[in-house]
Design a protein around this motif. Structure first.
Motif, PDB file in Angstrom:
ATOM      1  N   UNK A  75       0.790  -1.243   0.000  1.00 17.89           N
ATOM      2  CA  UNK A  75       0.000   0.000   0.000  1.00 17.89           C
ATOM      3  C   UNK A  75       0.812   1.277   0.000  1.00 17.89           C
ATOM      4  N   UNK A  76       2.134   1.201   0.071  1.00 18.04           N
ATOM      5  CA  UNK A  76       2.930   2.415  -0.126  1.00 18.04           C
ATOM      6  C   UNK A  76       2.682   3.022  -1.507  1.00 18.04           C
ATOM      7  N   UNK A  77       2.089   2.261  -2.404  1.00 15.99           N
ATOM      8  CA  UNK A  77       1.739   2.808  -3.709  1.00 15.99           C
ATOM      9  C   UNK A  77       0.593   3.798  -3.650  1.00 15.99           C
ATOM     10  N   UNK A  78      -0.165   3.804  -2.537  1.00 14.05           N
ATOM     11  CA  UNK A  78      -1.240   4.773  -2.352  1.00 14.05           C
ATOM     12  C   UNK A  78      -0.662   6.091  -1.840  1.00 14.05           C
ATOM     13  N   UNK A  79      -1.242   7.199  -2.268  1.00 19.07           N
ATOM     14  CA  UNK A  79      -0.769   8.491  -1.774  1.00 19.07           C
ATOM     15  C   UNK A  79      -1.319   8.746  -0.377  1.00 19.07           C
ATOM     16  N   UNK A  80      -0.591   9.521   0.404  1.00 24.51           N
ATOM     17  CA  UNK A  80      -1.031   9.840   1.762  1.00 24.51           C
ATOM     18  C   UNK A  80      -2.305  10.663   1.743  1.00 24.51           C
ATOM     19  N   UNK A  81      -2.403  11.604   0.817  1.00 27.71           N
ATOM     20  CA  UNK A  81      -3.590  12.463   0.789  1.00 27.71           C
ATOM     21  C   UNK A  81      -4.809  11.716   0.276  1.00 27.71           C
ATOM     22  N   UNK A  82      -4.588  10.637  -0.476  1.00 26.05           N
ATOM     23  CA  UNK A  82      -5.675   9.769  -0.873  1.00 26.05           C
ATOM     24  C   UNK A  82      -6.513  10.298  -2.026  1.00 26.05           C
ATOM     25  N   UNK A  83      -7.641   9.637  -2.213  1.00 28.42           N
ATOM     26  CA  UNK A  83      -8.551   9.941  -3.311  1.00 28.42           C
ATOM     27  C   UNK A  83      -9.732  10.746  -2.796  1.00 28.42           C
ATOM     28  N   UNK A  84     -10.025  11.857  -3.476  1.00 30.74           N
ATOM     29  CA  UNK A  84     -11.187  12.652  -3.079  1.00 30.74           C
ATOM     30  C   UNK A  84     -12.484  11.877  -3.351  1.00 30.74           C
ATOM     31  N   UNK A  85     -12.474  11.058  -4.377  1.00 27.56           N
ATOM     32  CA  UNK A  85     -13.656  10.243  -4.660  1.00 27.56           C
ATOM     33  C   UNK A  85     -13.930   9.271  -3.516  1.00 27.56           C
ATOM     34  N   UNK A  86     -12.869   8.677  -2.963  1.00 31.56           N
ATOM     35  CA  UNK A  86     -13.039   7.755  -1.842  1.00 31.56           C
ATOM     36  C   UNK A  86     -13.614   8.476  -0.628  1.00 31.56           C
ATOM     37  N   UNK A  87     -13.093   9.661  -0.324  1.00 28.97           N
ATOM     38  CA  UNK A  87     -13.575  10.409   0.828  1.00 28.97           C
ATOM     39  C   UNK A  87     -15.020  10.858   0.631  1.00 28.97           C
ATOM     40  N   UNK A  88     -15.356  11.268  -0.584  1.00 33.43           N
ATOM     41  CA  UNK A  88     -16.730  11.696  -0.857  1.00 33.43           C
ATOM     42  C   UNK A  88     -17.722  10.547  -0.692  1.00 33.43           C
ATOM     43  N   UNK A  89     -17.273   9.350  -1.026  1.00 34.37           N
ATOM     44  CA  UNK A  89     -18.176   8.191  -0.998  1.00 34.37           C
ATOM     45  C   UNK A  89     -18.348   7.610   0.407  1.00 34.37           C
ATOM     46  N   UNK A  90     -17.440   7.942   1.319  1.00 30.94           N
ATOM     47  CA  UNK A  90     -17.465   7.327   2.647  1.00 30.94           C
ATOM     48  C   UNK A  90     -18.635   7.855   3.483  1.00 30.94           C
TER      49      UNK A  90
END
Length: 572
Positions: free
Chosen positions: A176-191
């Motif tokens: 998972x180091x391939x994921x960015x720390x700030x993450x995906x805005x789409x993921x946050x919006x969907x949560x």
């Protein structure tokens, strides 16, 4: 002048000796909270800090960015701190505070005048005990994080290099180091709100945290206050159990291109996966980074920027994390200089490090530099608090704060040469062209690079497969994309894709393996928009090896030559 130099050396030696001996007391509360206390009464200030063992690597697929989001969300307020008042309380009491998130952990701290120690303990215990995870806070911080992403990455020149969103995803395919720390805005919006509450309950507990208090304190009095404020806090979940995900080593250069509409000057970037933070080799990579690209006196800067003047600047990031490290180096092109020229010179400087010991003078300068950096990092209680928390949580040894300088001192010139040979191989790296502008639409006609066809054979870079695997490699993806674009541009073209194995394994097994590889080649091309009927995919097994490994003992590299796909144009 000689007396002055000797005096400065004596001061540095004294400061180094002083900084190296960081005394501390550590123990556990009954609820599992680890506590580290450092008493330093030279200035009337105290830092109270809590580090939680949760970072971007702990996030679920489809819900990236949670750890960084919580860095913001947990300032929203608690049952006893009204929403929006956190920073006002800190400022009103003469303090400062901040927080940050990495792939491995999240860190919060307050620094107050020492007579306000209890205020810092109360606030951090409030954050841990009963934070308010409410929809209004989620909505507010969602906008804050979006704006942060816009400012730091989306609209910032070279933001995808600085924050590694354009690099790590190409290095780490499993971890998972391939994921960015700030993450995906789409993921946050969907949560949903319940998901944020569950994330808090899982990770932000005493048994998953370390509390550090450093500065002008009395140890016994501080212990009593810690017991009063943190002792009663229950754990809402057991200690998180993490799966140790192994990243497959890079065995073939990965070629990628990223675009940045905020820049005008392109960058050539090399990046490698390197040892994790507990390895001595991670410290050696710090030395290597400094030698090659560490400032205006580094080798690459002096040659590429000052002497030959075909680069505007050089860059380097060496970062050792809990599971893996990364080393990234690069150069900004000057004028019309080709990125390939930058790559050539960067490689020449790497080869020098691999074949020649650095001079004694350069080596001593390097050691002095890191001793000075060590002294500086532990010259303030804020820095000491962060170091103590990190060494305990991420390296499993709090006393590493007193050992790190000795590790640097133990490195030899031979170590530097060995590590450069071991880790900085071209076959182990990502080679990234970071270009100005926006990414062209995939398959757009203007983006097609024609492939030469000779005797009906497509002249592409050979598409290799890893031993006993049928997956398409990143470098193969680049070549297959060229094939797909060529076929889209020429809608009447049909091809035969023939895929082979090496001669290890049984004939039947190799036949099946080669067919699976051929099917995956065809699937990739059809995914890119080429009609299925225009591609015939055939597995040829171990037929027609490039190198005869039956009559000689072949190396892995020689076996690899036979694991390939060849393309024949059957209709134009």
């Amino acid at each position: 002048m000689k007396k002055l130099v000797l005096s400065l050396a004596a001061v540095l030696a004294t400061a180094t000796s002083f900084a190296q001996e960081v005394e501390f007391t550590e123990y556990d509360l009954d609820n599992g909270l680890h506590v580290i206390l450092h008493q330093e009464n030279s200035a009337p200030v105290v830092t109270t800090a809590v580090m939680y063992q949760v970072g971007a690597k702990d996030e679920e697929p489809g819900r990236t960015g949670f750890a960084h989001f919580f860095e913001h969300l947990l300032f929203e307020g608690t049952e006893n701190i009204e929403r929006g008042e956190w920073f006002d309380i800190v400022a009103a009491n003469g303090g400062s505070n901040n927080a940050n998130t990495t792939q491995d952990r999240t860190y919060y701290y307050e620094t107050f005048p020492s007579n306000k120690l209890e205020m810092g303990l109360w606030m951090e215990s409030e954050r841990m005990l009963h934070p308010k995870i409410e929809q209004i806070g989620v909505d507010t911080q969602n906008e804050v994080v979006k704006e942060e992403k816009r400012q730091r990455i989306d609209n910032a020149p070279y933001g995808a290099i600085i924050y590694r969103t354009g690099i790590d995803k190409h290095l780490f395919k499993k971890h998972p180091y391939g994921q960015s720390v700030i993450g995906s805005m789409e993921d946050l919006n969907a949560a949903k709100l319940e998901e944020f509450q569950a994330f808090n309950d899982k990770y932000y507990n005493p048994n998953n945290a370390v509390l550090v208090v450093a500065g002008d304190i009395d140890i016994d009095e501080t212990k009593k206050m810690i017991e009063d404020y943190f002792g009663p806090i229950p754990n809402k979940a057991p200690v998180p159990q993490r799966v140790n995900i192994k990243e497959d080593p890079i065995t073939e250069t990965r070629y990628e291109t990223e675009y940045d509409a905020n820049i005008q000057i392109p960058v050539k970037v090399f990046s490698w996966i390197t040892p994790k933070n507990t390895s001595k080799d991670a410290y050696i990579m710090d030395y290597i980074s400094s030698v090659l690209t560490g400032g205006n006196s580094s080798r690459m800067y002096k040659r590429m920027v000052e002497e030959e003047q075909f680069a505007l600047q050089v860059l380097a990031f060496n970062q050792a994390n809990q599971d893996y490290g990364t080393y990234t180096m690069g150069a900004l092109a000057k004028g019309d200089v080709e990125l390939s020229k930058l790559a050539e010179v960067m490689d020449e400087e790497i080869v020098k490090l691999q074949t020649e010991l650095i001079s004694e003078r350069e080596f001593q300068k390097l050691r002095n530099q890191f001793e000075a950096q060590y002294v500086s990092s532990n010259s303030r209680v804020e820095g000491i608090a962060a170091s103590l928390a990190s060494y305990y949580m991420l390296q499993g040894d709090t006393d590493r704060i007193n050992k790190e300088l000795d590790i640097y001192k133990s490195i030899t010139r031979e170590d530097i040469k060995r590590a450069a040979n071991q880790y900085l191989k071209p076959s182990k790296r990502l080679e990234l062209d970071y270009l100005a502008g926006s990414a062209p639409e995939e398959g757009a006609e203007g983006d097609v690079e024609d492939i030469e066809i000779k005797d009906m054979k497509m002249q592409v870079n050979t598409i290799y497969f890893e031993d006993d695997k049928d997956a398409i490699t990143p470098s193969a993806e680049k070549e297959l994309t060229r094939v797909a674009n060529m076929m889209i541009k020429n809608p009447g073209m049909e091809i035969l894709a023939e895929t082979y194995t090496d001669t290890r394994g049984s004939a039947d097994y190799n036949k099946d393996l080669s067919q699976r590889r051929a099917n995956n080649v065809k699937a990739f091309l059809t995914m890119k928009g080429v009609e299925d009927s225009r591609i015939k995919a055939v597995g040829r097994g171990e037929d027609n090896p490039v190198i005869d490994c039956e009559s000689k003992k072949c190396t892995d590299e020689e076996y690899e030559q036979s694991r390939r796909t060849e393309f024949t144009v059957t209709k134009q």
